[in-house]
Every structure is written in structure tokens, then in C-alpha cells.
Design an enzyme around this catalytic site. Structure first.
Site, PDB file in Angstrom:
ATOM      1  N   SER A 115      -1.639  -0.237   4.428  1.00 21.68           N
ATOM      2  CA  SER A 115      -0.379  -0.334   5.160  1.00 21.68           C
ATOM      3  C   SER A 115      -0.394  -1.529   6.098  1.00 21.68           C
ATOM      4  CB  SER A 115      -0.083   0.958   5.925  1.00 21.68           C
ATOM      5  OG  SER A 115      -1.115   1.246   6.846  1.00 21.68           O
ATOM      6  N   GLU A 116      -1.578  -1.847   6.684  1.00 20.45           N
ATOM      7  CA  GLU A 116      -1.683  -3.034   7.535  1.00 20.45           C
ATOM      8  C   GLU A 116      -3.084  -3.618   7.473  1.00 20.45           C
ATOM      9  OE1 GLU A 116       1.701  -1.116  10.272  1.00 20.45           O
ATOM     10  OE2 GLU A 116      -0.402  -0.584  10.455  1.00 20.45           O
ATOM     11  N   THR A 117      -3.144  -4.934   7.611  1.00 17.09           N
ATOM     12  CA  THR A 117      -4.400  -5.674   7.738  1.00 17.09           C
ATOM     13  C   THR A 117      -4.284  -6.527   8.995  1.00 17.09           C
ATOM     14  OG1 THR A 117      -4.746  -5.742   5.348  1.00 17.09           O
ATOM     15  CG2 THR A 117      -5.922  -7.370   6.670  1.00 17.09           C
ATOM     16  N   HIS A 151      -1.973   1.344  14.690  1.00 22.91           N
ATOM     17  CA  HIS A 151      -3.301   1.657  14.154  1.00 22.91           C
ATOM     18  C   HIS A 151      -4.160   0.407  13.964  1.00 22.91           C
ATOM     19  CE1 HIS A 151      -2.756   0.814   9.745  1.00 22.91           C
ATOM     20  NE2 HIS A 151      -4.018   1.136   9.611  1.00 22.91           N
TER      21      HIS A 151
END
Length: 299
Positions: free
Chosen positions: A45-47, A76
Site C-alpha cells: 500500500s505504501e513504500t 503507517h
């Protein structure tokens, strides 16, 4: 040439639950296009990409990417990155560390603690929430989520559009049964996102083992469902104010997300509220390391 990366599961104390995150170190050598390519490769979902700070008094500059686009702030990645950096600085023993991350949305102070095997971080959101433009008719919300209009809302909670960096459509649902059945349905979903002017909907309802249970859908941003959304949880403070839940002083709320995905995530939202309105929003959660390695830099 390769760069060091780590993955962590965030908003959990158990590996293979919570929200997975990739952290790429030494990212000052990367262009934005290369970061986007790597984010698509990790397909989480995110990096988050870590660079030296622009102000040496701060800990690091970071940039955060969906698989499809860069975003100014996210919860997060902030929690997981801060825990990784602090634990690398002090690999053993209990500690309390104060970090400042330079994010595109602004400076984000983070307090990281280790007590025994538990690593926990709490950040203060860089912006306060304001109403977001757009409209979200109740009937369209219901159609987009495969629910009935009667299932939208509970007590004094009604749908709302709020932003503080990222923007979200907030959809209170009648009960846990409605939350469990909700799913994006086209073409109504795209029509709702166009009308609301956002790409994500955060659904919530009263929980049994927590104050609120939540889900977050963002398929048009490459995230069919997110196991935990710290930024949306922080901005939820505006929803709670609109529903007259907040009282003056500081309050904390426990939230659980990702249950329907089999990746239960636990978050704590703390809100400072005065006669002038919301003055601070903080999100707290844990993270556990899962993997590390090196990744090639794309051309």
C-alpha cells in the site's frame, strides 16, 4: 547499484499481520520516477524512501509512494520508518527516542520507545483537519458500497469529507455486519469518488473489542483495501468532532482495522480539543521487522 531495504508489519506486534511497509534507505540517489518504479515493484500500500534531512537538526527527509503516485503524508510509513531508524541507532535495550521526519506535508515529530520486545511509536499529524470540497450523496455512497441507505450512519455520525494533507470520504456504518458486507461496486464507486473529489473511503462503526472498527478502500489508487490507515485515523478526529463525541482536553480512542483481510491492525488515536477546536492529533502503534535485503536501482 543496489540499495538497502527493510520490510516491517506496522500497527501490530505479530509478524504477518498489520500493514506491510517497505523502507528504502539511501534514497537520495533516486529520482521521483525511480521511487515510483520501486514502489510498484514492492506493490504494498505504501513504500517510504529515506534521505538525509534538509535541516541537520532533523532525523531524515522521507518521501512516500502508493504503487500509483506520491502522497504528502501517511501514517503507517511514518510509524514503521521511525521505529526502524530508532532501532538501528540503538539495537539493544530499552530506550525512548525523539525523531523529526521531513515529509512533503510538513515536519512530523515521532516518539519511539522500546520496552522489552515491544517497539512502539507515536507521531503528531503535521496538519489539522479541514472540510474537503466535494459532495457524497447518501444514496450514491450506499450504491458504491453495495449497501442500503439505511445502513449509512449511526447516532450523530453522518458521512463527511475531510482533509489534512490527504483527503478521505468518511462513511459511518450502522453496525459490524454492514461493515463486513461493504465492498466497492462499479460504476457507482468511480462516480462517488468523482463526486467527492477523493480516491479513498474510510468506513467505521462502533467495535466490541475497541472503540471503532474500520475499513479503508482505495482501489483507484492501487489499494483495493488497506489493512491500516494512520493518516485517515488521525483525520477521523474531525468526524468525531462533527458527531459531538469530543470533549475539551485530551482523549484517546482505540481502533481496529484489517480484520476482514486477515491482517488485524491496532491503532490508538489521541485528540487534543479546546474551545477553539482540534489542536493536535496523534497516532500510536507498534511495528515488527519481517525482511531485509538489497534492491536494484531501476534505470
Amino acid at each position: 547499484m543496489t540499495l538497502e531495504f527493510h520490510t516491517l508489519d506496522v500497527f501490530t506486534q505479530s509478524p504477518f499481520t498489520g500493514n506491510p511497509l517497505a523502507v528504502v534507505l539511501g534514497a537520495e540517489v533516486l529520482s521521483a520516477a525511480q521511487m515510483q518504479t520501486l514502489a510498484r515493484e514492492f506493490n504494498l500500500s505504501e513504500t517510504i524512501f529515506v534521505q538525509p534531512p534538509q535541516n541537520p537538526a532533523h532525523t531524515a527527509r522521507v518521501r512516500i509512494f502508493f504503487p500509483t503516485a506520491e502522497i504528502p503524508f501517511a501514517g503507517h510509513p511514518t510509524i514503521g520508518c521511525a521505529i526502524l531508524l530508532a532501532s538501528q541507532r540503538q539495537p539493544e535495550g530499552d530506550f525512548t527516542a525523539h525523531l523529526v521526519l521531513e515529509e512533503e506535508a510538513g515536519l512530523v515529530p515521532v516518539r519511539v520507545t522500546r520496552q522489552g520486545s515491544r517497539l512502539e511509536a507515536e507521531f503528531t499529524a503535521p496538519q489539522l483537519p479541514v472540510a474537503a470540497p466535494g459532495t457524497a450523496p447518501r444514496a450514491l455512497i450506499a450504491a458504491a458500497l453495495d449497501l442500503t441507505p439505511e445502513e449509512i450512519g449511526f447516532a450523530a455520525h453522518s458521512p463527511g469529507l475531510w482533509q489534512a494533507g490527504p483527503a478521505f470520504l468518511y462513511v459511518p456504518l450502522r453496525d459490524l455486519e454492514s461493515l463486513g458486507r461493504a465492498r466497492p461496486i462499479e460504476p457507482h464507486w468511480s462516480a462517488l469518488m468523482d463526486s467527492a473529489g477523493v480516491d479513498s473511503a474510510y468506513l467505521y462503526t462502533p467495535g466490541t473489542e475497541c472503540d471503532f472498527r474500520a475499513r479503508m478502500f482505495s482501489p483507484t489508487a492501487g489499494i483495493p483495501e488497506d489493512p491500516a490507515t494512520g493518516s485517515a485515523t488521525a483525520i477521523l478526529a474531525a468526524q468525531l468532532r462533527a458527531a459531538r463525541v469530543l470533549r475539551q482536553g485530551s482523549q484517546s480512542f482505540t481502533l481496529r482495522q484489517g480484520v476482514e483481510m486477515g491482517r488485524a491492525s491496532d491503532l490508538v488515536l489521541s485528540v487534543d480539543y479546546s474551545a477553539e477546536g482540534i489542536t493536535a492529533m496523534r497516532i500510536k502503534g507498534s511495528a515488527v521487522p519481517v525482511s531485509q535485503g538489497r534492491i536494484r536501482i531501476p534505470a
